[in-house]
Design an enzyme around this catalytic site. Structure first.
Site, PDB file in Angstrom:
ATOM      1  N   SER A 274       0.817  -1.213   0.000  1.00  0.00           N
ATOM      2  CA  SER A 274       0.000   0.000   0.000  1.00  0.00           C
ATOM      3  C   SER A 274       0.851   1.263   0.000  1.00  0.00           C
ATOM      4  CB  SER A 274      -0.875  -0.001   1.265  1.00  0.00           C
ATOM      5  OG  SER A 274      -1.443   1.273   1.475  1.00  0.00           O
TER       6      SER A 274
ATOM      7  N   TYR B  84      -1.701   0.691   9.987  1.00  0.00           N
ATOM      8  CA  TYR B  84      -1.963  -0.138   8.803  1.00  0.00           C
ATOM      9  C   TYR B  84      -0.752  -0.102   7.871  1.00  0.00           C
ATOM     10  CZ  TYR B  84      -3.457  -1.000   4.018  1.00  0.00           C
ATOM     11  OH  TYR B  84      -3.519  -1.443   2.723  1.00  0.00           O
TER      12      TYR B  84
ATOM     13  N   LYS C  10       2.040  -3.161   6.594  1.00  0.00           N
ATOM     14  CA  LYS C  10       2.363  -3.464   5.192  1.00  0.00           C
ATOM     15  C   LYS C  10       3.874  -3.371   4.942  1.00  0.00           C
ATOM     16  CE  LYS C  10      -1.593  -4.501   3.466  1.00  0.00           C
ATOM     17  NZ  LYS C  10      -1.811  -5.856   2.919  1.00  0.00           N
TER      18      LYS C  10
HETATM   19  C1  WQD Z   1      -9.377   9.000   1.329  1.00  0.00           C
HETATM   20  C2  WQD Z   1      -9.540  10.457   1.701  1.00  0.00           C
HETATM   21  C3  WQD Z   1      -9.974  10.792   4.026  1.00  0.00           C
HETATM   22  C4  WQD Z   1     -13.877   8.855   4.079  1.00  0.00           C
HETATM   23  C5  WQD Z   1      -6.672   4.091   1.722  1.00  0.00           C
HETATM   24  C6  WQD Z   1      -7.058   2.800   2.346  1.00  0.00           C
HETATM   25  C7  WQD Z   1      -5.906   1.917   2.595  1.00  0.00           C
HETATM   26  C8  WQD Z   1      -4.840   2.032   1.559  1.00  0.00           C
HETATM   27  C9  WQD Z   1      -4.465   3.469   1.284  1.00  0.00           C
HETATM   28  C10 WQD Z   1      -4.913   0.219   0.020  1.00  0.00           C
HETATM   29  C11 WQD Z   1      -8.850  10.795   3.019  1.00  0.00           C
HETATM   30  C12 WQD Z   1     -11.163  11.237   3.172  1.00  0.00           C
HETATM   31  C13 WQD Z   1     -12.668   9.354   3.639  1.00  0.00           C
HETATM   32  C14 WQD Z   1     -14.873   9.752   4.539  1.00  0.00           C
HETATM   33  C15 WQD Z   1     -13.418  11.588   4.089  1.00  0.00           C
HETATM   34  N1  WQD Z   1      -5.301   1.448   0.358  1.00  0.00           N
HETATM   35  N2  WQD Z   1     -12.448  10.700   3.641  1.00  0.00           N
HETATM   36  N3  WQD Z   1     -14.607  11.091   4.520  1.00  0.00           N
HETATM   37  O1  WQD Z   1      -7.190   6.892   4.085  1.00  0.00           O
HETATM   38  O2  WQD Z   1      -6.249   7.334   1.785  1.00  0.00           O
HETATM   39  O3  WQD Z   1      -6.342   4.989   2.743  1.00  0.00           O
HETATM   40  O4  WQD Z   1      -5.653   4.057   0.809  1.00  0.00           O
HETATM   41  O5  WQD Z   1      -4.072  -0.423   0.522  1.00  0.00           O
HETATM   42  O6  WQD Z   1      -6.456   0.618   2.531  1.00  0.00           O
HETATM   43  O7  WQD Z   1      -7.680   3.063   3.586  1.00  0.00           O
HETATM   44  O8  WQD Z   1      -8.415   6.175   1.988  1.00  0.00           O
HETATM   45  O9  WQD Z   1     -10.727   6.297   1.279  1.00  0.00           O
HETATM   46  O10 WQD Z   1     -10.204   6.161   3.768  1.00  0.00           O
HETATM   47  O11 WQD Z   1      -9.704   8.251   2.502  1.00  0.00           O
HETATM   48  O12 WQD Z   1     -13.196  12.805   4.102  1.00  0.00           O
HETATM   49  O13 WQD Z   1     -16.001   9.366   4.963  1.00  0.00           O
HETATM   50  O14 WQD Z   1     -10.925  10.710   1.884  1.00  0.00           O
HETATM   51  O15 WQD Z   1      -9.745  11.709   5.094  1.00  0.00           O
HETATM   52  O16 WQD Z   1      -8.335  12.101   2.919  1.00  0.00           O
HETATM   53  P1  WQD Z   1      -7.001   6.452   2.701  1.00  0.00           P
HETATM   54  P2  WQD Z   1      -9.842   6.655   2.423  1.00  0.00           P
END
Ligand code: WQD
Length: 325
Positions: A115, A139, A143
């Site tokens: 990741s 997390y 990884k």
């Molecule tokens: C994206 C953006 C949140 C939900 C992911 C996966 C992890 C890894 C890396 C694969 C962030 C914002 C989110 C919400 C929001 N992928 N958000 N409101 O945190 O980048 O991590 O990619 O391995 O598995 O978790 O992804 O989709 O949780 O968040 O504002 O209800 O959207 O703060 O900036 P993230 P995410």
């Protein structure tokens, strides 16, 4: 080739399983269905309902496999900062146990689902493979630890592996063959979809005070079909006798949270209600990948990863499940 896809009934795993079946491989899917769906396993494909922490069943399933594609892990970065033990047990202890079983039965190649979270806050962009790895959430730490074990397993045991660092995996099979929705998703795209179709009355935007164009975080959303293609190419690369490697898988550009919401409103024709709240623990401000190494090493170029295609294919999956009325 006989290939075990651990976590192959999951959202990303099912797209990977289908790609390997479609490429003519003899696939066995191993999954505990804690988040995956039995219906997401390709029709006719051998399925073993088991947990990666079960050494006997793991070994029995891996017997006769030449390759292992490993996606059996929890992936909620936010959750990992609230319940790290859950991530230790599954993403570290159980993963190492499964790798031990694979080595015992003579598996030759491992494709590991890693990741972008291994990097933590970006010190420069786009993120290439040489960027410092200082995970900002647990997390990402789990990884990175498995990546490091795999590098040593090559040095000491000659096990060849590819660690594929997904940026933000999103989207669904453009042909509509895979429609298994994640239960209680926390990732942005499915959350936005659940608001658009009325499953949720609204959502939260975590922070509008970031130093970005519209104050919200930027991420590199990469289509799961493009990710699945990278897995096939990675195995082909290792089969040619090439060295163990790690590679970033992204589009090379970032989209903000508000841009994703705007794209969803445009594609679905629905309003996405949201409330802006404080930042989420462990969130880096901006992450997007350099795809140069993946292109040079694997000839991989994402073809399905426009934000419109990602949102549209996801919306189609919600429609296929009767969620859009
Ligand atoms: C994206 C953006 C949140 C939900 C992911 C996966 C992890 C890894 C890396 C694969 C962030 C914002 C989110 C919400 C929001 N992928 N958000 N409101 O945190 O980048 O991590 O990619 O391995 O598995 O978790 O992804 O989709 O949780 O968040 O504002 O209800 O959207 O703060 O900036 P993230 P995410």
């Amino acid at each position: 080739m006989r290939i075990c896809v651990a976590g192959g009934a999951g959202y990303i795993g099912s797209h990977v399983s289908h790609a390997f079946v479609h490429a003519g491989h003899d696939v066995v899917v191993y999954d505990n269905l804690s988040t995956g769906l039995r219906s997401s396993v390709p029709a006719g494909t051998k399925f073993v309902h088991g947990d990666v922490s079960d050494p006997l069943l793991s070994r029995k399933t891996l017997e006769g496999c030449q390759a292992l594609v490993y996606l059996a892990a929890f992936k909620n970065a936010g959750e990992s900062m609230i319940d790290p033990i859950k991530y230790t047990r599954n993403n570290l202890q159980a993963t190492l146990s499964f790798l031990d079983a694979a080595i015992e039965v003579g598996v030759k190649y491992v494709i590991f689902s890693s990741s972008a979270a291994v990097f933590g806050d970006s010190q420069y962009l786009p993120l290439d493979e040489n960027h410092p790895k200082e995970p900002s959430n647990y997390y990402g730490f789990t990884k990175l630890e498995i990546e490091r074990v795999l590098a040593w397993y090559d040095k000491v045991l000659g096990l060849k592996s590819a660690s594929l660092r997904y940026f933000n995996a999103a989207g669904y099979d453009p042909e509509g063959k895979i429609t298994g929705l994640e239960r209680n998703p926390a990732n942005l795209i499915p959350v936005v979809m659940e608001v658009a179709c009325g499953m949720r009355s609204g959502m939260q935007v975590f922070g509008t005070d970031w130093n970005t164009k519209d104050g919200t975080c930027l991420r590199d959303y990469i289509h799961v079909t493009d990710l699945a293609d990278a897995h096939l190419r990675a195995l082909g690369h290792l089969e040619k006798g090439e060295a163990t490697f790690a590679v970033n898988l992204g589009t090379g550009r970032g989209h903000s949270v508000l841009e994703v919401i705007q794209a969803a409103e445009s594609v679905t024709g629905r309003k996405v209600n949201y409330q802006t709240v404080g930042r989420r623990a462990g969130d880096p401000e901006s992450l997007w990948a350099s795809g140069e190494k993946a292109k040079e090493l694997l000839g991989w170029v994402p073809r399905h990863s426009s934000i419109e295609s990602i949102v549209l294919t996801t919306w189609n999956a919600y429609k296929a499940n009767g969620m859009v009325v």
